[in-house]
Motif scaffolding. Structure first.
Motif, PDB file in Angstrom:
ATOM      1  N   ARG A 246       0.826  -1.204   0.000  1.00  0.00           N
ATOM      2  CA  ARG A 246       0.000   0.000   0.000  1.00  0.00           C
ATOM      3  C   ARG A 246       0.864   1.260   0.000  1.00  0.00           C
ATOM      4  NH1 ARG A 246      -2.557  -1.022   4.254  1.00  0.00           N
ATOM      5  NH2 ARG A 246      -1.493   0.361   5.717  1.00  0.00           N
ATOM      6  N   THR A 247       1.914   1.263   0.825  1.00  0.00           N
ATOM      7  CA  THR A 247       2.799   2.427   0.899  1.00  0.00           C
ATOM      8  C   THR A 247       3.507   2.679  -0.423  1.00  0.00           C
ATOM      9  OG1 THR A 247       3.172   2.012   3.254  1.00  0.00           O
ATOM     10  CG2 THR A 247       4.756   3.433   2.129  1.00  0.00           C
ATOM     11  N   VAL A 250       1.301   4.041  -3.038  1.00  0.00           N
ATOM     12  CA  VAL A 250       1.132   5.496  -2.934  1.00  0.00           C
ATOM     13  C   VAL A 250       2.295   6.206  -3.629  1.00  0.00           C
ATOM     14  CG1 VAL A 250       1.061   7.449  -1.337  1.00  0.00           C
ATOM     15  CG2 VAL A 250      -0.228   5.373  -0.821  1.00  0.00           C
ATOM     16  N   VAL A 254       1.733   8.724  -6.753  1.00  0.00           N
ATOM     17  CA  VAL A 254       2.195  10.111  -6.730  1.00  0.00           C
ATOM     18  C   VAL A 254       3.103  10.385  -7.925  1.00  0.00           C
ATOM     19  CG1 VAL A 254       3.633  11.760  -5.460  1.00  0.00           C
ATOM     20  CG2 VAL A 254       1.945  10.388  -4.243  1.00  0.00           C
ATOM     21  N   ILE A 296       6.340  10.946   1.828  1.00  0.00           N
ATOM     22  CA  ILE A 296       5.478   9.761   1.930  1.00  0.00           C
ATOM     23  C   ILE A 296       6.061   8.776   2.938  1.00  0.00           C
ATOM     24  CG2 ILE A 296       4.546   7.780   0.661  1.00  0.00           C
ATOM     25  CD1 ILE A 296       4.578   9.567  -1.846  1.00  0.00           C
TER      26      ILE A 296
END
Length: 332
Positions: A246-247, A250, A254, A296
């Motif tokens: 999930r990280t 992201v 982005v 992030i």
């Protein structure tokens, strides 16, 4: 009148061949320089923290983090080399010569394309971790990751020199006057190789990861009455992998958002003048991705926040600090 005309030229001594200065309001120029310089400095500092964190603490020497380390190196170079030269290109005139102009674009393509290839490698890493977890440790080893990282950088260098071969043979051949920094690239090839193909690969891999993650979550819920100890260990491992996916998802999302505006404008057929306000905005939106990645990590990786705290307080200078357990308080 002649004095005024000379003042508007990049090279007044070359009346017939010099470019004219494209002036912009002083307030706009000051805002651009301050904003872009701040983004450049912030990109350098944040990515340097990532590099030091992963390099210093042995606990962070995992295959996935090695990819993040190499990505941070490319992002650091964007802030340290690419952005400052891009600020110079926003000037009305280019005074560093034709060779430096071409070498800047060579360096630009190497670094920016390296970031994109690392996004693809990160997607492959998460794909294997989620879709084939039992063989992940045998398929994705540190040595294999090092080789992939090395090959990605070599391919970027090769691609850059191949892509700009005409410009390297005769620097400045595409300038219409003295004081320009213009190169010739094949727009369609650039969009396909640098955007459509890699982004399509990333999206397909993450869609597959999403489908498998959903099916795993349903399977875990349906077997909630299984042996408690075995179930809890399995769930913990899968939660850890899903959180990492999930990280990094992201991070990839982005990247796509930052680079989409520039390539969408290119696909629309609009002509972007180098040094124009629109071109400056779109380019730095793309480059700002290199600054956003460490941000992030700060929000999603507790180990990074702890590592930064140890770096800022200079505790990494203490003996055996590289063996510090930065994951102890964040393990789930």
């Amino acid at each position: 009148m002649e004095t005024l005309d000379k003042a508007e030229l990049c090279f007044p001594q070359l009346l017939n061949t010099s470019c004219r200065k494209q002036t912009r309001p002083q307030s706009e120029s000051m805002f651009i320089y301050v904003l872009l310089s701040f983004i450049s400095l912030l990109t350098v500092v944040l990515n340097l923290l990532v590099i030091v964190s992963i390099s210093h603490f042995r606990q962070l020497h995992t295959p996935t983090n090695l990819l993040l380390l190499s990505l941070a190196v490319s992002d650091f170079l964007v802030g340290f080399l690419v952005m400052p030269f891009q600020i110079l290109i926003t000037e009305p005139c280019w005074f560093l010569g034709d060779l430096v102009c071409v070498l800047y674009y060579v360096l630009n393509i190497i670094i920016v394309y390296a970031s994109l290839l690392h996004m693809v490698l990160i997607s492959v890493d998460r794909y294997v971790a989620i879709c084939d977890p039992l063989r992940y440790s045998t398929k994705i080893t540190q040595n294999r990751v090092r080789i992939c990282v090395l090959l990605s950088w070599i391919s970027c260098v090769f691609y850059s020199f191949l892509f700009l071969s005409d410009n390297l043979k005769q620097p400045g051949r595409y300038n219409s006057c003295y004081g320009q920094c213009v190169i010739n690239v094949i727009g369609a090839a650039d969009i396909v190789i640098n955007f459509i193909l890699p982004i399509s690969t990333i999206v397909i891999l993450y869609l597959r990861v999403f489908v498998v993650a959903v099916s795993q979550a349903r399977a875990m819920r349906s077997h909630i009455t299984a042996v408690k100890l075995q179930s809890s260990v399995t769930v913990t491992v899968k939660k850890s992998e899903l959180k990492a996916a999930r990280t990094l998802g992201v991070v990839v999302a982005v990247y796509i958002v930052c680079y989409c505006p520039y390539y969408c404008v290119s696909l629309s057929g609009s002509d972007l003048t180098i040094g124009s306000s629109t071109n400056i905005f779109l380019v730095f939106v793309a480059y700002s991705n290199s600054c956003l990645n460490p941000v992030i990590y700060t929000f999603f990786y507790p180990w990074f926040r702890k590592s930064v705290k140890l770096i800022v307080t200079l505790q990494i200078l203490q003996p055996q600090s590289c063996d510090t357990n930065v994951m102890k308080e964040t393990a789930e």
